[in-house]
Design a protein around this motif. Structure first.
Motif, PDB file in Angstrom:
ATOM      1  N   PRO A 190       0.787  -1.230   0.000  1.00 18.16           N
ATOM      2  CA  PRO A 190       0.000   0.000   0.000  1.00 18.16           C
ATOM      3  C   PRO A 190       0.822   1.285   0.000  1.00 18.16           C
ATOM      4  O   PRO A 190       0.272   2.361  -0.168  1.00 18.16           O
ATOM      5  CB  PRO A 190      -0.829  -0.112   1.286  1.00 18.16           C
ATOM      6  N   THR A 191       2.128   1.179   0.196  1.00 23.51           N
ATOM      7  CA  THR A 191       2.980   2.366   0.136  1.00 23.51           C
ATOM      8  C   THR A 191       4.113   2.111  -0.851  1.00 23.51           C
ATOM      9  O   THR A 191       4.530   0.963  -1.056  1.00 23.51           O
ATOM     10  CB  THR A 191       3.565   2.707   1.517  1.00 23.51           C
ATOM     11  N   ILE A 192       4.602   3.184  -1.445  1.00 21.96           N
ATOM     12  CA  ILE A 192       5.696   3.045  -2.410  1.00 21.96           C
ATOM     13  C   ILE A 192       6.538   4.311  -2.385  1.00 21.96           C
ATOM     14  O   ILE A 192       6.010   5.422  -2.224  1.00 21.96           O
ATOM     15  CB  ILE A 192       5.148   2.773  -3.833  1.00 21.96           C
ATOM     16  N   VAL A 193       7.842   4.146  -2.503  1.00 20.44           N
ATOM     17  CA  VAL A 193       8.758   5.280  -2.568  1.00 20.44           C
ATOM     18  C   VAL A 193       8.666   5.891  -3.971  1.00 20.44           C
ATOM     19  O   VAL A 193       8.560   5.172  -4.973  1.00 20.44           O
ATOM     20  CB  VAL A 193      10.204   4.835  -2.259  1.00 20.44           C
ATOM     21  N   VAL A 194       8.684   7.201  -4.046  1.00 22.98           N
ATOM     22  CA  VAL A 194       8.513   7.899  -5.320  1.00 22.98           C
ATOM     23  C   VAL A 194       9.519   7.415  -6.360  1.00 22.98           C
ATOM     24  O   VAL A 194       9.163   7.148  -7.515  1.00 22.98           O
ATOM     25  CB  VAL A 194       8.629   9.421  -5.117  1.00 22.98           C
ATOM     26  N   SER A 195      10.787   7.277  -5.969  1.00 30.15           N
ATOM     27  CA  SER A 195      11.805   6.843  -6.933  1.00 30.15           C
ATOM     28  C   SER A 195      11.510   5.438  -7.453  1.00 30.15           C
ATOM     29  O   SER A 195      11.687   5.169  -8.653  1.00 30.15           O
ATOM     30  CB  SER A 195      13.205   6.886  -6.293  1.00 30.15           C
ATOM     31  N   ASP A 196      11.039   4.534  -6.588  1.00 31.12           N
ATOM     32  CA  ASP A 196      10.703   3.183  -7.033  1.00 31.12           C
ATOM     33  C   ASP A 196       9.554   3.208  -8.032  1.00 31.12           C
ATOM     34  O   ASP A 196       9.571   2.488  -9.036  1.00 31.12           O
ATOM     35  CB  ASP A 196      10.331   2.307  -5.835  1.00 31.12           C
ATOM     36  N   ALA A 197       8.555   4.046  -7.753  1.00 30.18           N
ATOM     37  CA  ALA A 197       7.415   4.154  -8.661  1.00 30.18           C
ATOM     38  C   ALA A 197       7.865   4.665 -10.030  1.00 30.18           C
ATOM     39  O   ALA A 197       7.429   4.157 -11.073  1.00 30.18           O
ATOM     40  CB  ALA A 197       6.358   5.080  -8.064  1.00 30.18           C
ATOM     41  N   MET A 198       8.761   5.647 -10.046  1.00 27.60           N
ATOM     42  CA  MET A 198       9.228   6.201 -11.319  1.00 27.60           C
ATOM     43  C   MET A 198      10.034   5.177 -12.105  1.00 27.60           C
ATOM     44  O   MET A 198       9.878   5.047 -13.327  1.00 27.60           O
ATOM     45  CB  MET A 198      10.069   7.455 -11.054  1.00 27.60           C
ATOM     46  N   ILE A 199      10.892   4.433 -11.420  1.00 25.98           N
ATOM     47  CA  ILE A 199      11.698   3.414 -12.101  1.00 25.98           C
ATOM     48  C   ILE A 199      10.789   2.353 -12.713  1.00 25.98           C
ATOM     49  O   ILE A 199      10.982   1.935 -13.864  1.00 25.98           O
ATOM     50  CB  ILE A 199      12.713   2.785 -11.123  1.00 25.98           C
ATOM     51  N   ARG A 200       9.787   1.927 -11.968  1.00 27.12           N
ATOM     52  CA  ARG A 200       8.870   0.909 -12.477  1.00 27.12           C
ATOM     53  C   ARG A 200       8.064   1.417 -13.664  1.00 27.12           C
ATOM     54  O   ARG A 200       7.642   0.637 -14.517  1.00 27.12           O
ATOM     55  CB  ARG A 200       7.942   0.435 -11.360  1.00 27.12           C
ATOM     56  N   ALA A 201       7.868   2.725 -13.733  1.00 24.33           N
ATOM     57  CA  ALA A 201       7.150   3.307 -14.867  1.00 24.33           C
ATOM     58  C   ALA A 201       8.069   3.612 -16.044  1.00 24.33           C
ATOM     59  O   ALA A 201       7.593   4.057 -17.094  1.00 24.33           O
ATOM     60  CB  ALA A 201       6.442   4.588 -14.421  1.00 24.33           C
ATOM     61  N   GLY A 202       9.391   3.362 -15.871  1.00 26.66           N
ATOM     62  CA  GLY A 202      10.319   3.530 -16.979  1.00 26.66           C
ATOM     63  C   GLY A 202      10.990   4.883 -17.054  1.00 26.66           C
ATOM     64  O   GLY A 202      11.568   5.218 -18.101  1.00 26.66           O
ATOM     65  N   PHE A 203      10.946   5.659 -15.969  1.00 25.68           N
ATOM     66  CA  PHE A 203      11.565   6.978 -15.980  1.00 25.68           C
ATOM     67  C   PHE A 203      12.933   6.949 -15.290  1.00 25.68           C
ATOM     68  O   PHE A 203      13.129   6.219 -14.315  1.00 25.68           O
ATOM     69  CB  PHE A 203      10.655   7.998 -15.293  1.00 25.68           C
ATOM     70  N   ASP A 204      13.848   7.716 -15.812  1.00 24.61           N
ATOM     71  CA  ASP A 204      15.224   7.757 -15.336  1.00 24.61           C
ATOM     72  C   ASP A 204      15.308   8.705 -14.137  1.00 24.61           C
ATOM     73  O   ASP A 204      15.186   9.925 -14.285  1.00 24.61           O
ATOM     74  CB  ASP A 204      16.150   8.223 -16.457  1.00 24.61           C
ATOM     75  N   VAL A 205      15.520   8.155 -12.944  1.00 24.98           N
ATOM     76  CA  VAL A 205      15.557   8.985 -11.734  1.00 24.98           C
ATOM     77  C   VAL A 205      16.869   9.758 -11.632  1.00 24.98           C
ATOM     78  O   VAL A 205      17.011  10.630 -10.767  1.00 24.98           O
ATOM     79  CB  VAL A 205      15.341   8.129 -10.466  1.00 24.98           C
ATOM     80  N   ALA A 206      17.826   9.446 -12.506  1.00 26.76           N
ATOM     81  CA  ALA A 206      19.079  10.198 -12.497  1.00 26.76           C
ATOM     82  C   ALA A 206      18.901  11.579 -13.121  1.00 26.76           C
ATOM     83  O   ALA A 206      19.712  12.480 -12.896  1.00 26.76           O
ATOM     84  CB  ALA A 206      20.161   9.422 -13.238  1.00 26.76           C
TER      85      ALA A 206
END
Length: 369
Positions: free
Chosen positions: A173-189
């Motif tokens: 039920p909770t997720i870290v923003v960076s993990d969500a972005m990576i799973r969606a295919g966005f480069d957190v760098a």
């Protein structure tokens, strides 16, 4: 249940049974007959004949069996647990495909959970046609008076979040923003302004390390805006560190996807951005990489790599997909998928296009397509 001895039966001692009401709350009841009829069981539970009580015996496997007023139950050989309620008709439901009789028009999520013996970690859903299944909480009530048999299923709960148009599914039920972005295919760098939108609230900026509670009522989406805007300048040109075949280039251009050829660490990579994946994965697209041998097409293309790692909505682990490779600083996972006998690489006819067919087949196989 231990079978009672004939001596005990002959002595006619009281037999203790358990009787539940419509909430499945049990109480102890004494009965002085070891082979009572349904009418006797109802009477022992305190019901009068004009109340037309329905008697359901709870079998060892959890199923409910109707006991007619004149039908007898052998308490020497059977479990003495019953649901006895006043009603004018019976209703039927299914839970994970198993059929249950229920004597009340209304059933709660808690009752469905008890009837189906669903553990706490499993959510109860009411199956719907032509619309998403509806999650039923323990306190939610379902009216069984409609047409047909209401079908319930137990599933591990999941939560969805839209990241810049890409929907991810989380089993927590909770997720870290960076993990969500990576799973969606966005480069957190990259540098992003990240905004969380909740219905009825002003959007608020969040950081990569923030935790989003997906149970928040009205939670809608995360929106991304690059921090560095170049005032209309053209975006950086894609890498073209080496050439592919003309047929490859023509095909890749026709897809409309951004693609690059990259030399990194002595290895040559074809990288395709926002490559679509079939339904059943937790993301709808990925960054796909093929390693192109220096002597291609004489040497074959083998395997393929994705960033971020692909995972299934079902939670099943995908075999042989953990071969690491780093391309321009991003960690890719390699899928060990190879050509079998009868489909060996043919330099005169095989190329990037035919290998992408292998990629599509491997992805589809994991989701049963």
């Amino acid at each position: 249940m231990t079978e009672l001895s004939e001596d005990t039966a002959d002595r006619g001692k009281h037999r203790r049974i358990e009787v539940a009401d419509a909430t499945l709350t049990y109480r102890n009841v004494l009965i002085d007959d070891l082979t009572p009829t349904g009418a006797q069981l109802a009477a022992a539970a305190g019901f009068k004949p004009n109340q037309h009580a329905v008697v359901l015996q709870v079998l060892a496997d959890g199923e409910l069996e109707d006991v007619r007023p004149s039908e007898t139950v052998d308490l020497k050989r059977a479990d003495g647990r019953f649901v006895i309620v006043e009603t004018d008709r019976d209703y039927f439901i299914t839970i994970d495909g198993q059929r249950f009789q229920w004597p009340c028009r209304i059933v709660s999520g808690a009752i469905v959970r008890k009837l189906g013996q669903l553990p706490d970690g499993v959510a109860v859903y009411l199956e719907r046609v032509d619309e998403p299944d509806s999650e039923i909480g323990d306190q939610d009530l379902v009216d069984l008076d409609g047409r047909g048999v209401e079908a319930f299923v137990g599933r591990k709960p999941s939560w969805k979040l839209n990241i810049q148009g890409v929907t991810i599914v989380s089993d927590t039920p909770t997720i870290v923003v960076s993990d969500a972005m990576i799973r969606a295919g966005f480069d957190v760098a990259q540098s992003w302004h990240i905004f969380l939108k909740v219905a009825g609230q002003a959007k608020r900026e969040v950081a990569l390390t923030d935790v989003v509670d997906l149970r928040t009522p009205g939670i809608e989406k995360i929106r991304l805006t690059p921090k560095e805007v170049n005032n209309g300048e053209a975006p950086p040109a894609p890498h073209r560190d080496f050439d592919v075949l003309e047929v490859d280039e023509a095909y890749l251009d026709c897809t409309g996807l951004k693609w690059e050829t990259v030399n990194d660490g002595g290895r040559r990579w074809l990288v395709i951005h926002h490559y679509p994946v079939p339904a059943g994965f937790i993301v709808t697209q990925t960054r796909l990489a093929l390693e192109i041998p220096p002597t291609y097409p004489a040497a074959q293309i083998d395997m393929f790599y994705t960033y971020p790692p692909l995972a299934l909505v079902s939670g099943r682990v995908i075999d042989c997909t953990h071969i690491p490779a780093t391309i321009l600083g991003a960690p890719y996972n390699g899928w060990s998928r190879h050509r079998g006998p009868g489909s060996e690489w043919n330099p005169s006819s095989d190329n990037v296009v035919t290998h992408l067919a292998l990629v599509e087949s491997a992805l589809s196989k994991e989701v049963g397509e």
